[in-house]
Scaffold this motif. Sequence first.
Motif, PDB file in Angstrom:
ATOM      1  N   UNK A   1    -101.043 -36.431   2.012  1.00 29.43           N
ATOM      2  CA  UNK A   1    -100.674 -37.843   2.648  1.00 29.43           C
ATOM      3  C   UNK A   1     -99.922 -39.123   1.915  1.00 29.43           C
ATOM      4  N   UNK A   2     -99.422 -38.338   0.875  1.00 28.01           N
ATOM      5  CA  UNK A   2     -98.989 -39.365  -0.389  1.00 28.01           C
ATOM      6  C   UNK A   2     -97.146 -39.129  -0.436  1.00 28.01           C
ATOM      7  N   UNK A   3     -96.208 -39.335  -0.252  1.00 27.89           N
ATOM      8  CA  UNK A   3     -95.116 -39.329  -0.333  1.00 27.89           C
ATOM      9  C   UNK A   3     -94.837 -40.411  -1.532  1.00 27.89           C
ATOM     10  N   UNK A   4     -94.267 -39.077  -3.043  1.00 28.13           N
ATOM     11  CA  UNK A   4     -93.830 -40.286  -3.974  1.00 28.13           C
ATOM     12  C   UNK A   4     -92.632 -40.455  -4.163  1.00 28.13           C
ATOM     13  N   UNK A   5     -92.382 -41.370  -4.657  1.00 22.76           N
ATOM     14  CA  UNK A   5     -91.027 -42.440  -4.908  1.00 22.76           C
ATOM     15  C   UNK A   5     -90.767 -42.481  -6.310  1.00 22.76           C
ATOM     16  N   UNK A   6     -90.281 -41.398  -7.173  1.00 22.48           N
ATOM     17  CA  UNK A   6     -89.990 -41.423  -8.439  1.00 22.48           C
ATOM     18  C   UNK A   6     -88.577 -42.130  -8.932  1.00 22.48           C
ATOM     19  N   UNK A   7     -88.539 -43.028 -10.614  1.00 16.78           N
ATOM     20  CA  UNK A   7     -87.385 -42.770 -11.051  1.00 16.78           C
ATOM     21  C   UNK A   7     -87.489 -42.823 -12.738  1.00 16.78           C
ATOM     22  N   UNK A   8     -86.271 -42.655 -13.051  1.00 13.08           N
ATOM     23  CA  UNK A   8     -86.160 -42.217 -13.817  1.00 13.08           C
ATOM     24  C   UNK A   8     -85.334 -43.497 -15.058  1.00 13.08           C
ATOM     25  N   UNK A   9     -85.305 -44.728 -14.008  1.00  9.18           N
ATOM     26  CA  UNK A   9     -84.589 -45.623 -14.713  1.00  9.18           C
ATOM     27  C   UNK A   9     -85.132 -46.578 -15.374  1.00  9.18           C
TER      28      UNK A   9
ATOM     29  N   UNK B   1     -94.654 -33.086   2.820  1.00 10.90           N
ATOM     30  CA  UNK B   1     -95.112 -32.685   3.990  1.00 10.90           C
ATOM     31  C   UNK B   1     -94.897 -31.701   5.397  1.00 10.90           C
ATOM     32  N   UNK B   2     -95.324 -31.178   6.514  1.00  2.39           N
ATOM     33  CA  UNK B   2     -94.627 -30.333   7.276  1.00  2.39           C
ATOM     34  C   UNK B   2     -94.372 -31.521   8.907  1.00  2.39           C
ATOM     35  N   UNK B   3     -93.072 -31.775   8.909  1.00  2.00           N
ATOM     36  CA  UNK B   3     -93.446 -32.523  10.073  1.00  2.00           C
ATOM     37  C   UNK B   3     -92.093 -31.856  10.691  1.00  2.00           C
ATOM     38  N   UNK B   4     -92.208 -31.894  12.452  1.00  2.00           N
ATOM     39  CA  UNK B   4     -90.995 -31.564  13.696  1.00  2.00           C
ATOM     40  C   UNK B   4     -90.351 -31.140  13.460  1.00  2.00           C
TER      41      UNK B   4
ATOM     42  N   UNK C   1     -91.813 -26.687  12.610  1.00  2.00           N
ATOM     43  CA  UNK C   1     -91.494 -26.844  11.507  1.00  2.00           C
ATOM     44  C   UNK C   1     -90.761 -27.487  10.216  1.00  2.00           C
ATOM     45  N   UNK C   2     -90.623 -28.185   9.226  1.00  4.40           N
ATOM     46  CA  UNK C   2     -90.188 -28.304   8.272  1.00  4.40           C
ATOM     47  C   UNK C   2     -89.973 -29.158   7.032  1.00  4.40           C
ATOM     48  N   UNK C   3     -89.725 -28.523   6.102  1.00  6.23           N
ATOM     49  CA  UNK C   3     -90.158 -30.126   5.234  1.00  6.23           C
ATOM     50  C   UNK C   3     -90.193 -31.318   4.923  1.00  6.23           C
ATOM     51  N   UNK C   4     -90.824 -32.497   4.848  1.00  9.13           N
ATOM     52  CA  UNK C   4     -90.065 -33.395   5.298  1.00  9.13           C
ATOM     53  C   UNK C   4     -89.301 -33.617   4.525  1.00  9.13           C
ATOM     54  N   UNK C   5     -88.958 -32.850   2.765  1.00  7.62           N
ATOM     55  CA  UNK C   5     -87.983 -32.974   1.754  1.00  7.62           C
ATOM     56  C   UNK C   5     -86.300 -32.756   3.059  1.00  7.62           C
ATOM     57  N   UNK C   6     -86.352 -31.526   3.117  1.00  2.00           N
ATOM     58  CA  UNK C   6     -85.350 -31.039   4.402  1.00  2.00           C
ATOM     59  C   UNK C   6     -84.790 -32.379   4.868  1.00  2.00           C
ATOM     60  N   UNK C   7     -86.036 -32.903   5.742  1.00  4.84           N
ATOM     61  CA  UNK C   7     -85.194 -34.115   6.523  1.00  4.84           C
ATOM     62  C   UNK C   7     -84.177 -34.629   5.668  1.00  4.84           C
TER      63      UNK C   7
END
Length: 411
Positions: free
Chosen positions: A225-233, A249-252, A258-264
Amino acid sequence: MNFLNEITTRYPDAVSFAPGRPYDGFFDTEDVIAHLRRFLAHLEEQGRTPQQVRTAIYQYGPTAGQIRELIAESLRVDEGTDVDPASIVVTVGAQEGMLLALRALTAGPDDVLLTASPCYVGITGAACILDVPVTAVPERADGLDAADVEAAIVAEKARGRRPRAFYVVPDHSNPSGNTVARAAREALLDVAHRHGVLILEDSPYRMVSPGERLPSLKSLDRNRTVVQLGSFSKTVFPGARVGYVVADQRVADGTGGTVLLADELAKIKSMVTVNTSSLSQAAVAGALLAAGGKISELNAGPAAYYGDAMRTVLDHLDRALPAARRDALGVSWNRPEGGFFLAMRVPFRADEAALTRSAREFGVIWTPMSYFRPEGGGHDQLRLSTSYLSDAEIAEGTARLARFVEAESVR
């Protein structure tokens, strides 16, 4: 932000509680060289040829990033979060991650972003650029309530709109400094899962805050359920401009699969920034390698420093405006245990005109909280940043701030 920069330039002798940036004293130019050498050695240890090492540093590199494995290992050892490196996209700071996530998740005029309010202006700025409507979920005095998030989701659906994601900074948030309690985290995950809404978790202050950390939302996530936004700033150095998104997450994919949301996200990134600087990634990777992935250990000193700075500001505020006096004036503030920010409530309109008077007549700068309210309002609050000042500057700045608050309260 342009107005804040203008005020700072016009009144250079003012003590500024506005910049939310790391303390410069933790940066040594030699560290950058050491980080780069450590990463080069790492590549050689992996069996890379001299030509491959040169390519890794000098060429564009893969769009999704070339240090994803190291980031995944860091998340595992420091956060207890087990993610496939393939679900990570390395970004130009967390800001690009926000833009990519919103672009990938919103497709039509009925798609809407929910955000805790007050909130970081970067997310509302990204939404504005992409023409994504924003619905605010105001924090209560004791912090975010998952029931309010659910009510907002239900209300948006009743209007015929589609809530796509909820943005939140759960740990020592910018700008309020509030932290979402453990029970509220569990409840928020439940609400999001039941309603099919993703959570955009942005938590850059976790590793630079003292004391025991609550589990991240992503580490508690059992339903992707969580998309994590990270930063090294804040944890390595902001000049690197390196962040990341964990999007497992898997998305259409538009073809029935389906593909990984990361790929999109990587696909969109290839049309925006092409890739994140290979040199910057190398510097961050060297820091990760030197710390064995434990960013928390790398930042033990800074976390203690920032904790001390927060307590120093709170102590000086207590002395400058004792309880009886602030009660009489109608002034109050919260007491974060970490992070860079706290919020002060005042009995007057804390707008740009008041900020100008504060800088010009009292020599102290702060940030109007109205900047962080997408729904409007917040004119009776201001944000104070505690991360960038010395003890002497804090003492002088809080004294000036108290005199300003006293003067404005009786105008």
